[in-house]
Design an enzyme around this catalytic site. Structure first.
Site, PDB file in Angstrom:
ATOM      1  CD  GLU A 196      -3.036  -1.081   2.187  1.00 35.95           C
ATOM      2  OE1 GLU A 196      -4.236  -1.189   1.907  1.00 35.95           O
ATOM      3  OE2 GLU A 196      -2.616  -1.011   3.345  1.00 35.95           O
ATOM      4  CB  CYS A 198       2.932   7.498   3.444  1.00 38.89           C
ATOM      5  SG  CYS A 198       3.292   6.243   4.675  1.00 38.89           S
ATOM      6  CB  CYS A 210       6.502  -5.374   9.242  1.00 38.21           C
ATOM      7  SG  CYS A 210       7.808  -4.614  10.228  1.00 38.21           S
ATOM      8  CB  CYS A 256       4.963  -2.549  16.738  1.00 36.21           C
ATOM      9  SG  CYS A 256       6.706  -2.340  16.308  1.00 36.21           S
ATOM     10  CB  CYS A 267       1.902  -1.689  14.017  1.00 40.22           C
ATOM     11  SG  CYS A 267       2.138  -1.508  12.237  1.00 40.22           S
ATOM     12  N   GLY A 304       6.432  -2.049   6.505  1.00 40.91           N
ATOM     13  CA  GLY A 304       7.795  -2.566   6.591  1.00 40.91           C
ATOM     14  C   GLY A 304       8.736  -1.735   7.435  1.00 40.91           C
ATOM     15  CD  GLU A 305      12.715  -0.644  10.768  1.00 44.52           C
ATOM     16  OE1 GLU A 305      11.863  -0.189  11.553  1.00 44.52           O
ATOM     17  OE2 GLU A 305      13.597   0.076  10.257  1.00 44.52           O
ATOM     18  CB  SER A 311       8.499   4.113  15.822  1.00 46.44           C
ATOM     19  OG  SER A 311       8.146   4.426  14.503  1.00 46.44           O
ATOM     20  CG  LEU A 312      10.623   7.305  22.160  1.00 47.56           C
ATOM     21  CD1 LEU A 312      11.927   6.526  22.187  1.00 47.56           C
ATOM     22  CD2 LEU A 312      10.851   8.726  22.672  1.00 47.56           C
ATOM     23  CG  ASN A 336      -4.827   6.313  13.010  1.00 48.24           C
ATOM     24  OD1 ASN A 336      -5.753   7.102  13.133  1.00 48.24           O
ATOM     25  ND2 ASN A 336      -3.613   6.694  12.648  1.00 48.24           N
ATOM     26  CB  CYS A 352       0.054   6.218  11.393  1.00 47.34           C
ATOM     27  SG  CYS A 352       0.450   7.874  10.952  1.00 47.34           S
TER      28      CYS A 352
HETATM   29  N1  SAH Z   1       8.401   0.374  10.469  1.00 46.08           N
HETATM   30  C1  SAH Z   1       8.714   1.729  10.566  1.00 46.08           C
HETATM   31  C2  SAH Z   1       7.980   2.605   9.572  1.00 46.08           C
HETATM   32  C3  SAH Z   1       6.493   2.345   9.345  1.00 46.08           C
HETATM   33  S1  SAH Z   1       5.329   2.698  10.615  1.00 46.08           S
HETATM   34  C4  SAH Z   1       8.467   2.240  11.966  1.00 46.08           C
HETATM   35  O1  SAH Z   1       7.896   1.520  12.756  1.00 46.08           O
HETATM   36  O2  SAH Z   1       8.911   3.343  12.264  1.00 46.08           O
HETATM   37  C5  SAH Z   1       4.956   4.437  10.582  1.00 46.08           C
HETATM   38  C6  SAH Z   1       4.508   4.991  11.946  1.00 46.08           C
HETATM   39  O3  SAH Z   1       3.149   4.629  12.281  1.00 46.08           O
HETATM   40  C7  SAH Z   1       5.366   4.438  13.075  1.00 46.08           C
HETATM   41  O4  SAH Z   1       5.708   5.463  13.972  1.00 46.08           O
HETATM   42  C8  SAH Z   1       4.423   3.463  13.724  1.00 46.08           C
HETATM   43  O5  SAH Z   1       4.821   3.189  15.033  1.00 46.08           O
HETATM   44  C9  SAH Z   1       3.114   4.196  13.635  1.00 46.08           C
HETATM   45  N2  SAH Z   1       1.950   3.340  13.866  1.00 46.08           N
HETATM   46  C10 SAH Z   1       1.863   2.011  13.697  1.00 46.08           C
HETATM   47  N3  SAH Z   1       0.609   1.581  14.013  1.00 46.08           N
HETATM   48  C11 SAH Z   1      -0.103   2.671  14.366  1.00 46.08           C
HETATM   49  C12 SAH Z   1      -1.464   2.874  14.749  1.00 46.08           C
HETATM   50  N4  SAH Z   1      -2.329   1.868  14.803  1.00 46.08           N
HETATM   51  N5  SAH Z   1      -1.852   4.130  15.038  1.00 46.08           N
HETATM   52  C13 SAH Z   1      -0.988   5.169  14.924  1.00 46.08           C
HETATM   53  N6  SAH Z   1       0.307   5.035  14.544  1.00 46.08           N
HETATM   54  C14 SAH Z   1       0.747   3.796  14.278  1.00 46.08           C
HETATM   55 FE1  SF4 Z   2       6.771  -2.993  11.532  1.00 46.40          FE
HETATM   56 FE2  SF4 Z   2       6.841  -0.323  11.990  1.00 46.40          FE
HETATM   57 FE3  SF4 Z   2       4.532  -1.702  12.238  1.00 46.40          FE
HETATM   58 FE4  SF4 Z   2       6.488  -2.034  14.020  1.00 46.40          FE
HETATM   59  S1  SF4 Z   2       5.323  -0.135  13.637  1.00 46.40           S
HETATM   60  S2  SF4 Z   2       5.278  -3.681  13.070  1.00 46.40           S
HETATM   61  S3  SF4 Z   2       8.313  -1.878  12.744  1.00 46.40           S
HETATM   62  S4  SF4 Z   2       5.699  -1.419  10.367  1.00 46.40           S
END
Ligand code: SAH
Ligand code: SF4
Length: 347
Positions: free
Chosen positions: A67, A80, A87, A91, A94, A151-152, A205-206, A282, A325
């Site tokens: 996507e 984006c 991935c 997390c 996510c 993806g990472e 992504s802290l 989200n 996101c």
């Molecule tokens: N894998 C990488 C890049 C993709 S994620 C990473 O984790 O940084 C892009 C951003 O969306 C990251 O900060 C992720 O933590 C955040 N994210 C993932 N799931 C989410 C959700 N359900 N609601 C809001 N942000 C989310």
């Molecule tokens: Fe992968 Fe980023 Fe989602 Fe974590 S937040 S599962 S690293 S895409």
């Protein structure tokens, strides 16, 4: 000379076939067409949100799906893009993380997302968009690229690096490295290497200020905890007030959204040139979390604002089309999952 002519057809004019490259000999055009393709990933679905956000589900040559999301604003547009199919990390908040990794994307597939988006929104010289809803009033419709899709990206280092070099090339797509942001969940050993070899802007992504909580939200933290991650950030090349690291912080009700957390966050980042991006969580089907109450997000943001960080809350875009996101997950896998359920139900 030939290379720069071709490069310009590809990346300045957005050519989709060799036949139209009029300043290249017919013979060479035929040879090129026999050996290469300029085809974009094919569009499975295109959705346009009420706020103008576009989400494309794209099919790659081997049938795998990814996507890509385009977020227009009044004077700029952010694309984006995905770096992997699925991935490997999981997390817990996510949606993409619930989809197992199928494979890494090639540089062509990564840049292909930019090419396709420019086709669809008419962002080539002389082109007009098929659907102009919500597009920015600017010469360039895609001004920024973020590696925040599926993806990472640091687990697909070389191919993402090569794609960024192509996107940033001043004779081509010309999206400067200052306008490309790589987001990582914290693959610490690759951060200095990314700084040296790619040098784009960085987002982290802290999501938590304590290791015990971050271990559960972003499991890679067990390998590289917060202190190591922030050390790598401090050492990132070229940091200044004009070039800051973005720290993403997803707001999860009752988990990481207290005022004490906000104060710790500000303390933790005190000596790093930083931007803070608070992301309302989200939701997605079956997610084990809730988004913080709006009132709490505002209180949290106020602490962050008072510490000198401007408007840190990222407004959710394209939620109605699951483009926000962390909501990305390709349909193919969802369909496979529902097909599995259907067959399980039939047994
Ligand atoms: N894998 C990488 C890049 C993709 S994620 C990473 O984790 O940084 C892009 C951003 O969306 C990251 O900060 C992720 O933590 C955040 N994210 C993932 N799931 C989410 C959700 N359900 N609601 C809001 N942000 C989310
Ligand atoms: Fe992968 Fe980023 Fe989602 Fe974590 S937040 S599962 S690293 S895409």
């Amino acid at each position: 000379m030939r290379v720069s002519q071709l490069w310009s057809w590809l990346y300045v004019r957005g050519a989709t076939d060799f036949a139209g490259m009029t300043d290249i000999t017919k013979e060479l055009r035929v040879t090129l067409a026999e050996a290469f393709t300029l085809a974009r990933p094919s569009i499975v679905t295109e959705q346009v949100s009420v706020d103008g956000t576009r989400k494309w589900l794209l099919r790659l040559d081997d049938g795998k799906e990814i996507e890509t999301v385009y977020i227009p604003e009044a004077d700029r547009g952010t694309l984006c893009i995905s770096s992997q199919v699925g991935c490997t990390l999981a997390c817990s908040f996510c949606h993409t993380g619930t989809q197992r990794l199928v494979r890494n994307l090639t540089p062509g597939e990564i840049v292909g997302q930019i090419m396709l988006a420019r086709d669809q929104i008419g962002d080539w010289p002389g082109a007009t968009p098929a659907d102009a809803r919500g597009l920015p009033d600017a010469d360039r419709k895609i001004t920024n690229v973020v590696l925040m899709g599926m993806g990472e990206p640091l687990y697909n280092f070389e191919q993402v690096r090569d794609a960024c070099a192509i996107a940033a090339d001043g004779e081509g797509l010309s999206i400067s490295k200052r306008r490309i942001t790589l987001s990582t969940s914290g693959v610490v050993p690759e951060i200095p290497r990314w700084g040296a070899e790619a040098g784009t802007m960085l987002a982290i992504s802290l999501h938590a200020v304590r290791d015990d909580l971050r271990d559960t939200l972003v499991p890679i933290n067990k390998k590289w905890p917060i202190a190591d991650l922030l050390d790598a950030c401090r050492a990132y090349p070229g940091l200044s007030n004009a070039k800051r690291i973005t720290f993403e912080y997803v707001m999860l009700k009752g988990l990481n959204d207290s005022i004490a957390d906000a104060k710790d966050l500000v303390r933790l980042l005190a000596h790093i040139p930083a931007k803070i991006n608070l992301i309302p969580f989200n939701p997605w089907p079956g997610a084990p979390y809730e988004c913080s109450d709006w009132e709490q997000i505002e209180k949290f943001a106020e602490v962050v604002n008072r510490a000198g960080y401007a408007s840190p809350v990222r407004s959710p875009r394209g939620r109605d089309i699951m483009a926000a996101c962390g909501q990305l997950k390709s349909e193919s896998v969802k369909l496979r999952a529902s097909a599995r359920q259907a067959s399980a139900a039939a047994e």
